[in-house]
Scaffold this motif. Sequence first.
Motif, PDB file in Angstrom:
ATOM      1  N   TYR A 238      44.940  48.026  32.502  1.00  0.00           N
ATOM      2  CA  TYR A 238      44.116  48.824  32.371  1.00  0.00           C
ATOM      3  C   TYR A 238      44.943  50.171  30.819  1.00  0.00           C
ATOM      4  CZ  TYR A 238      44.921  53.192  34.119  1.00  0.00           C
ATOM      5  OH  TYR A 238      45.583  54.299  34.950  1.00  0.00           O
ATOM      6  N   GLY A 239      45.699  49.211  30.205  1.00  0.00           N
ATOM      7  CA  GLY A 239      46.861  49.701  29.306  1.00  0.00           C
ATOM      8  C   GLY A 239      47.438  49.380  28.832  1.00  0.00           C
ATOM      9  N   ALA A 240      48.812  49.882  28.191  1.00  0.00           N
ATOM     10  CA  ALA A 240      49.482  49.259  27.695  1.00  0.00           C
ATOM     11  C   ALA A 240      50.708  50.449  27.400  1.00  0.00           C
ATOM     12  CB  ALA A 240      50.001  48.557  26.993  1.00  0.00           C
ATOM     13  N   ALA A 241      51.174  51.265  27.786  1.00  0.00           N
ATOM     14  CA  ALA A 241      51.384  52.099  27.224  1.00  0.00           C
ATOM     15  C   ALA A 241      53.250  52.176  27.014  1.00  0.00           C
ATOM     16  CB  ALA A 241      52.096  53.823  28.775  1.00  0.00           C
ATOM     17  N   SER A 242      53.929  50.695  27.952  1.00  0.00           N
ATOM     18  CA  SER A 242      55.117  50.629  27.454  1.00  0.00           C
ATOM     19  C   SER A 242      55.076  49.847  25.941  1.00  0.00           C
ATOM     20  CB  SER A 242      55.393  49.661  28.090  1.00  0.00           C
ATOM     21  OG  SER A 242      54.573  48.098  27.832  1.00  0.00           O
ATOM     22  N   GLY A 243      54.274  49.881  25.506  1.00  0.00           N
ATOM     23  CA  GLY A 243      54.292  48.846  24.278  1.00  0.00           C
ATOM     24  C   GLY A 243      54.194  47.711  23.843  1.00  0.00           C
ATOM     25  N   GLU A 244      54.693  47.437  25.459  1.00  0.00           N
ATOM     26  CA  GLU A 244      54.614  45.953  25.738  1.00  0.00           C
ATOM     27  C   GLU A 244      53.099  45.005  26.137  1.00  0.00           C
ATOM     28  OE1 GLU A 244      57.418  42.480  28.133  1.00  0.00           O
ATOM     29  OE2 GLU A 244      58.393  44.899  27.569  1.00  0.00           O
ATOM     30  N   LEU A 245      52.757  44.154  26.349  1.00  0.00           N
ATOM     31  CA  LEU A 245      51.287  43.460  26.139  1.00  0.00           C
ATOM     32  C   LEU A 245      52.112  42.695  27.539  1.00  0.00           C
ATOM     33  CD1 LEU A 245      49.405  43.444  23.369  1.00  0.00           C
ATOM     34  CD2 LEU A 245      48.802  44.749  25.008  1.00  0.00           C
ATOM     35  N   GLY A 246      52.806  42.203  27.096  1.00  0.00           N
ATOM     36  CA  GLY A 246      53.628  41.352  28.175  1.00  0.00           C
ATOM     37  C   GLY A 246      52.562  39.803  28.586  1.00  0.00           C
ATOM     38  N   SER A 247      52.964  39.359  29.373  1.00  0.00           N
ATOM     39  CA  SER A 247      52.081  37.914  29.765  1.00  0.00           C
ATOM     40  C   SER A 247      52.403  37.433  31.262  1.00  0.00           C
ATOM     41  CB  SER A 247      52.491  37.065  29.039  1.00  0.00           C
ATOM     42  OG  SER A 247      53.950  36.030  29.506  1.00  0.00           O
ATOM     43  N   ILE A 248      51.893  37.045  32.142  1.00  0.00           N
ATOM     44  CA  ILE A 248      51.559  36.582  33.202  1.00  0.00           C
ATOM     45  C   ILE A 248      51.453  34.974  33.838  1.00  0.00           C
ATOM     46  CG2 ILE A 248      50.778  36.626  36.135  1.00  0.00           C
ATOM     47  CD1 ILE A 248      49.443  39.587  34.899  1.00  0.00           C
ATOM     48  N   PRO A 249      52.450  34.434  34.462  1.00  0.00           N
ATOM     49  CA  PRO A 249      52.599  32.621  34.304  1.00  0.00           C
ATOM     50  C   PRO A 249      51.548  32.693  35.972  1.00  0.00           C
ATOM     51  CG  PRO A 249      54.607  33.865  35.135  1.00  0.00           C
ATOM     52  CD  PRO A 249      53.700  35.051  34.696  1.00  0.00           C
ATOM     53  N   VAL A 250      50.167  31.757  35.551  1.00  0.00           N
ATOM     54  CA  VAL A 250      49.589  31.283  36.477  1.00  0.00           C
ATOM     55  C   VAL A 250      49.506  30.762  37.738  1.00  0.00           C
ATOM     56  CG1 VAL A 250      47.579  29.616  36.396  1.00  0.00           C
ATOM     57  CG2 VAL A 250      48.191  30.654  34.380  1.00  0.00           C
ATOM     58  N   THR A 251      51.011  30.682  37.848  1.00  0.00           N
ATOM     59  CA  THR A 251      51.359  30.404  39.072  1.00  0.00           C
ATOM     60  C   THR A 251      52.148  31.262  39.933  1.00  0.00           C
ATOM     61  OG1 THR A 251      53.937  30.088  37.923  1.00  0.00           O
ATOM     62  CG2 THR A 251      53.273  27.806  38.357  1.00  0.00           C
ATOM     63  N   ASP A 252      52.328  32.920  39.317  1.00  0.00           N
ATOM     64  CA  ASP A 252      52.393  34.130  40.265  1.00  0.00           C
ATOM     65  C   ASP A 252      50.943  34.609  40.585  1.00  0.00           C
ATOM     66  OD1 ASP A 252      54.940  33.320  39.123  1.00  0.00           O
ATOM     67  OD2 ASP A 252      54.641  35.770  37.575  1.00  0.00           O
ATOM     68  N   LEU A 253      49.862  33.806  40.531  1.00  0.00           N
ATOM     69  CA  LEU A 253      48.282  33.855  40.627  1.00  0.00           C
ATOM     70  C   LEU A 253      48.350  33.214  42.103  1.00  0.00           C
ATOM     71  CD1 LEU A 253      46.125  34.532  37.454  1.00  0.00           C
ATOM     72  CD2 LEU A 253      47.983  35.897  39.004  1.00  0.00           C
ATOM     73  N   PHE A 254      49.123  32.076  42.661  1.00  0.00           N
ATOM     74  CA  PHE A 254      48.528  31.150  43.951  1.00  0.00           C
ATOM     75  C   PHE A 254      49.180  31.777  45.221  1.00  0.00           C
ATOM     76  CE2 PHE A 254      49.932  27.105  40.610  1.00  0.00           C
ATOM     77  CZ  PHE A 254      48.757  27.391  39.976  1.00  0.00           C
ATOM     78  N   ALA A 255      49.423  33.218  44.640  1.00  0.00           N
ATOM     79  CA  ALA A 255      50.370  33.935  46.253  1.00  0.00           C
ATOM     80  C   ALA A 255      48.435  34.305  46.865  1.00  0.00           C
ATOM     81  CB  ALA A 255      51.042  34.145  46.145  1.00  0.00           C
ATOM     82  N   LEU A 256      47.347  34.341  46.034  1.00  0.00           N
ATOM     83  CA  LEU A 256      45.944  34.590  46.506  1.00  0.00           C
ATOM     84  C   LEU A 256      46.256  36.027  46.012  1.00  0.00           C
ATOM     85  CD1 LEU A 256      45.733  33.415  50.947  1.00  0.00           C
ATOM     86  CD2 LEU A 256      44.696  32.248  48.518  1.00  0.00           C
ATOM     87  N   ARG A 257      46.673  36.270  44.627  1.00  0.00           N
ATOM     88  CA  ARG A 257      46.415  37.350  43.944  1.00  0.00           C
ATOM     89  C   ARG A 257      45.464  36.512  42.895  1.00  0.00           C
ATOM     90  NH1 ARG A 257      52.932  36.669  43.475  1.00  0.00           N
ATOM     91  NH2 ARG A 257      53.809  37.217  45.165  1.00  0.00           N
ATOM     92  N   SER A 258      45.099  38.293  42.488  1.00  0.00           N
ATOM     93  CA  SER A 258      44.127  38.480  41.032  1.00  0.00           C
ATOM     94  C   SER A 258      44.551  39.872  40.697  1.00  0.00           C
ATOM     95  CB  SER A 258      42.556  38.268  41.569  1.00  0.00           C
ATOM     96  OG  SER A 258      42.478  39.637  42.338  1.00  0.00           O
ATOM     97  N   VAL A 259      44.149  38.891  39.388  1.00  0.00           N
ATOM     98  CA  VAL A 259      44.357  39.686  38.266  1.00  0.00           C
ATOM     99  C   VAL A 259      43.216  40.121  37.106  1.00  0.00           C
ATOM    100  CG1 VAL A 259      45.802  40.537  36.269  1.00  0.00           C
ATOM    101  CG2 VAL A 259      46.948  39.875  37.867  1.00  0.00           C
ATOM    102  N   THR A 260      42.957  41.632  36.793  1.00  0.00           N
ATOM    103  CA  THR A 260      41.141  41.949  36.144  1.00  0.00           C
ATOM    104  C   THR A 260      41.630  42.715  34.923  1.00  0.00           C
ATOM    105  OG1 THR A 260      38.902  42.062  36.255  1.00  0.00           O
ATOM    106  CG2 THR A 260      40.621  43.646  37.622  1.00  0.00           C
ATOM    107  N   GLY A 261      40.940  43.104  34.020  1.00  0.00           N
ATOM    108  CA  GLY A 261      41.503  44.257  33.086  1.00  0.00           C
ATOM    109  C   GLY A 261      40.292  45.305  32.961  1.00  0.00           C
ATOM    110  N   PHE A 262      40.118  46.329  32.676  1.00  0.00           N
ATOM    111  CA  PHE A 262      39.344  46.990  32.671  1.00  0.00           C
ATOM    112  C   PHE A 262      39.142  47.943  31.019  1.00  0.00           C
ATOM    113  CE2 PHE A 262      37.038  51.119  32.825  1.00  0.00           C
ATOM    114  CZ  PHE A 262      35.868  50.894  33.527  1.00  0.00           C
ATOM    115  N   SER A 263      37.626  47.737  30.586  1.00  0.00           N
ATOM    116  CA  SER A 263      37.595  48.907  29.570  1.00  0.00           C
ATOM    117  C   SER A 263      36.106  49.702  29.386  1.00  0.00           C
ATOM    118  CB  SER A 263      37.811  48.049  27.373  1.00  0.00           C
ATOM    119  OG  SER A 263      37.325  48.466  27.385  1.00  0.00           O
TER     120      SER A 263
END
Length: 324
Positions: A238-263
Amino acid sequence: MRRIRYHSYGGPEALALEETPAPVPRAGQVLIRAAAIGANFVDTQLRRGMAQTELYRRPLPRPLTGDVVGTVEAVGPDTDPALMGRRVATASEDAFCDLVVADTPRLVPVPDGLDAGTASALPIAAPVALGVLRAGRLTRGETVLVHSAAGAIGHLAVQLAKLLGAGTVIATASTAAKLDFARAQGADIGINYTDEDWPEQVRTAAPGGMDVVLDAAGGEILRRSLDVLAPYGRLVTYGAASGELGSIPVTDLFALRSVTGFSLIAAYAADPERTAKDLAEVTEYAAQGFLHTAVHAQLPLTETSEVHRLLESRAQLGRILVAP
């Protein structure tokens, strides 16, 4: 009246105190005499010319956002006169002023006797803290990791996670003092995220992994947080206080993980009724004394530059207030 703006990007010294005519409320608006203003970290990034997204892009000269607590001093045409004299809170894009105009749908009535710090959290910080936990679909007994747990939103998320029945709550922060503070808010375990092995420390504390991770830092913290999720674990960003938005490889989600954003803006647009219920819920927690905002410092409007220096030092515990 007095007002803070900046006319060019730069350090805290770019903030200027100006004299300007008092605003006049239009239909459906009120004029609030500010008693306390909650400062937002994102304004330090905007002031330096960072965080220029479509959401935040504004022309110069630019005011400062904030959460205003005060008393309604005037109402606009066709606006409920019963609002006169009410103590209210509201989020404003032009908050650092003696007098602030606000739309009536965005007013939050402040419960009697509530301190200014906690009242300042009602428009945004507290609903965001609850919203990210809702987005993470937290259920009773689950493990929760709260990054930046000593911040204005983070320390409320720790309190709310416990109120909602979380099992183990792990807090991360950058200093021993912040970790002590996070534990005082209800965290069971504190871990310094500046330690290179912080993910290993999380896995040692919670061998089964984290069910919910809340992150407002972004960048490397966000990427490494995926590794501490349990199967079917949920990461909410829900933020990027580090100043870096970054990216997440899709393969990192294959281990039954999920990522969601909130605003909170998106939440109001998608489901205003649900968001209104969340606001009522956190207001009730605050009124009953179950939710409290820690105030690190309170400074006058004339020292707003110092407020920004404190925010950029990342040393604050809880929230910084300005008192016009």
